[in-house]
Write a protein that holds these residues in place. Structure first.
Motif, PDB file in Angstrom:
ATOM      1  N   ARG A  48       0.835  -1.217   0.000  1.00 38.96           N
ATOM      2  CA  ARG A  48       0.000   0.000   0.000  1.00 38.96           C
ATOM      3  C   ARG A  48       0.859   1.252   0.000  1.00 38.96           C
ATOM      4  O   ARG A  48       0.575   2.218  -0.700  1.00 38.96           O
ATOM      5  N   THR A  49       1.919   1.217   0.836  1.00 37.42           N
ATOM      6  CA  THR A  49       2.807   2.383   0.905  1.00 37.42           C
ATOM      7  C   THR A  49       3.462   2.599  -0.447  1.00 37.42           C
ATOM      8  O   THR A  49       3.510   3.711  -0.960  1.00 37.42           O
ATOM      9  N   ARG A  51       2.349   1.681  -3.297  1.00 40.22           N
ATOM     10  CA  ARG A  51       1.353   2.125  -4.271  1.00 40.22           C
ATOM     11  C   ARG A  51       1.088   3.630  -4.124  1.00 40.22           C
ATOM     12  O   ARG A  51       0.901   4.336  -5.095  1.00 40.22           O
ATOM     13  N   ARG A  52       1.082   4.096  -2.860  1.00 43.71           N
ATOM     14  CA  ARG A  52       0.855   5.531  -2.635  1.00 43.71           C
ATOM     15  C   ARG A  52       1.976   6.339  -3.291  1.00 43.71           C
ATOM     16  O   ARG A  52       1.730   7.344  -3.944  1.00 43.71           O
ATOM     17  N   TRP A  53       3.208   5.865  -3.137  1.00 42.30           N
ATOM     18  CA  TRP A  53       4.343   6.571  -3.746  1.00 42.30           C
ATOM     19  C   TRP A  53       4.238   6.558  -5.263  1.00 42.30           C
ATOM     20  O   TRP A  53       4.696   7.480  -5.937  1.00 42.30           O
ATOM     21  N   ARG A  60      -2.582  12.882  -7.594  1.00 40.40           N
ATOM     22  CA  ARG A  60      -3.246  12.736  -6.297  1.00 40.40           C
ATOM     23  C   ARG A  60      -4.130  13.951  -5.991  1.00 40.40           C
ATOM     24  O   ARG A  60      -5.140  13.857  -5.321  1.00 40.40           O
ATOM     25  N   GLU A 113      -9.645   2.613   4.579  1.00 37.79           N
ATOM     26  CA  GLU A 113      -8.445   2.489   3.735  1.00 37.79           C
ATOM     27  C   GLU A 113      -8.721   3.015   2.314  1.00 37.79           C
ATOM     28  O   GLU A 113      -7.870   3.665   1.727  1.00 37.79           O
ATOM     29  N   THR A 114      -9.891   2.706   1.799  1.00 36.31           N
ATOM     30  CA  THR A 114     -10.211   3.179   0.449  1.00 36.31           C
ATOM     31  C   THR A 114     -10.788   4.591   0.496  1.00 36.31           C
ATOM     32  O   THR A 114     -10.384   5.462  -0.278  1.00 36.31           O
ATOM     33  N   LEU A 117      -8.470   7.553   0.513  1.00 35.61           N
ATOM     34  CA  LEU A 117      -7.705   7.918  -0.685  1.00 35.61           C
ATOM     35  C   LEU A 117      -8.348   9.181  -1.270  1.00 35.61           C
ATOM     36  O   LEU A 117      -9.551   9.386  -1.145  1.00 35.61           O
ATOM     37  N   THR A 118      -7.546  10.020  -1.922  1.00 34.30           N
ATOM     38  CA  THR A 118      -8.119  11.225  -2.528  1.00 34.30           C
ATOM     39  C   THR A 118      -8.869  10.843  -3.808  1.00 34.30           C
ATOM     40  O   THR A 118      -8.657   9.754  -4.353  1.00 34.30           O
ATOM     41  N   GLU A 121      -6.422   9.992  -6.404  1.00 26.91           N
ATOM     42  CA  GLU A 121      -5.815   8.659  -6.269  1.00 26.91           C
ATOM     43  C   GLU A 121      -6.752   7.576  -6.802  1.00 26.91           C
ATOM     44  O   GLU A 121      -6.320   6.661  -7.509  1.00 26.91           O
TER      45      GLU A 121
END
Ligand code: HEC
Length: 208
Positions: A48-49, A51-53, A60, A113-114, A117-118, A121
Motif C-alpha cells: 500500500r505504501t 502504491r501511494r508513492w 493525487r 483504507e479506500t 484515498l483522494t 488517487e
C-alpha cells in the motif's frame, strides 16, 4: 587449477544451487503459492505504501470535475454493476467468488483504507490499474485526466458506504449475465407468459 580443485568447486556450486532449490520447494510446500491466503500485515502495508508513492503527486491532487447528482451517480452505478462488481461486488465489499480468491483480495471499499484515498488517487488507480494484482486498467488512455466515465465511478465509490437496499437490488438487475442465464430468463418469461416452449425449441433446432 588442478582437477581436484575444480571438482571441489563444482561440488560447491551444485550444493549451493541444490540447497537453494530445496529451500524454495520447502517454502512452497509449507506456505504454498496459493492465492487463497491473505497477504500478511507487513506485506499489505508495504504494498500500500509503495502504491501511494507510485501515484504522481499532481494526479493525487486532481479534483473531480463531475458534480454529484442523481444522474451522474446513476451513471457510475450502472458502470460499476457492469464492469466492477464481478470482483468488487455491488456493495463494494469485494465478497464475490473472484474478489475473495485473488491475491491480494479485492478490498472492502466502504472502509477507511479506500475512502481516505483522494479523488485523484481513486481516479489514477482506476485508469492505470495496479500491477501484480487483479486490478486492471480501465478507460481510453487518450482521455488523460478527463475521462467522464471514470469520474462518475469515483463519485459512486464515495457513495458506497451509504448504498441502500433498493439500489443494491437495482444493481443486481444490471450485472452482466452469462448466455445460459439469459436463456434461462427467456425461458422463464416465455413460460410465465404462457407461450409453448416445445414449439420454440424445435424451430431453433437446439437440443436440450
Ligand atoms: C478482475 C478483478 C477486478 C475488477 C474487474 C476490478 N477490480 Fe478494482 N481491484 C481489484 C483488486 C484485486 C484490487 C486490490 C489491489 C491492491 O491490493 O492494490 C482492486 C483495487 C481497486 C481500487 C483501490 C482500492 C483500495 O483501497 O486499494 C479501486 C479504486 C478499484 N479497484 C476500482 C475499480 C473499478 C472502478 C472497477 C471497474 C471499472 C474495478 N476496480 C474492477 C480487482 C478488480
Amino acid at each position: 587449477m588442478g582437477p581436484s580443485v575444480m571438482k571441489k568447486g563444482l561440488l560447491l556450486i551444485a550444493l549451493v544451487v541444490g540447497g537453494g532449490c530445496a529451500l524454495f520447494l520447502y517454502a512452497a510446500a509449507t506456505r504454498g503459492l496459493s492465492a487463497r491466503e491473505a497477504p500478511s500485515a507487513a506485506e499489505a502495508y508495504a504494498t500500500r505504501t509503495f502504491r501511494r508513492w507510485a501515484v504522481p503527486a499532481n494526479a493525487r491532487l486532481l479534483r473531480n470535475p463531475v458534480p454529484p447528482n442523481p444522474e451522474t451517480l446513476r451513471h457510475g452505478m450502472e458502470h460499476w454493476a457492469d464492469h466492477c462488481a464481478t470482483c468488487h461486488a455491488n456493495d463494494g465489499s469485494g465478497k464475490t467468488t473472484i474478489g475473495t480468491n485473488l491475491y491480494p483480495k479485492a478490498p472492502d471499499m466502504r472502509e477507511k483504507e479506500t475512502q481516505s484515498l483522494t479523488d485523484g488517487e481513486l481516479y489514477y488507480i482506476i485508469r492505470n490499474g495496479v500491477r501484480m494484482t487483479g486490478m486492471p486498467a480501465w478507460g481510453n488512455p487518450e482521455d488523460g485526466e478527463n475521462d467522464h466515465e471514470t469520474w462518475t465511478l469515483v463519485l459512486f465509490i464515495r457513495h458506497l458506504p451509504q448504498l441502500g437496499e433498493e439500489e443494491k437490488h437495482l444493481m443486481s438487475t444490471l450485472n452482466p449475465k452469462t448466455p445460459s442465464e439469459i436463456e434461462e430468463e427467456r425461458q422463464e418469461e416465455e413460460f410465465l407468459s404462457g407461450k409453448d416452449l416445445s414449439k420454440h425449441k424445435s424451430t431453433n433446432g437446439r437440443k436440450q
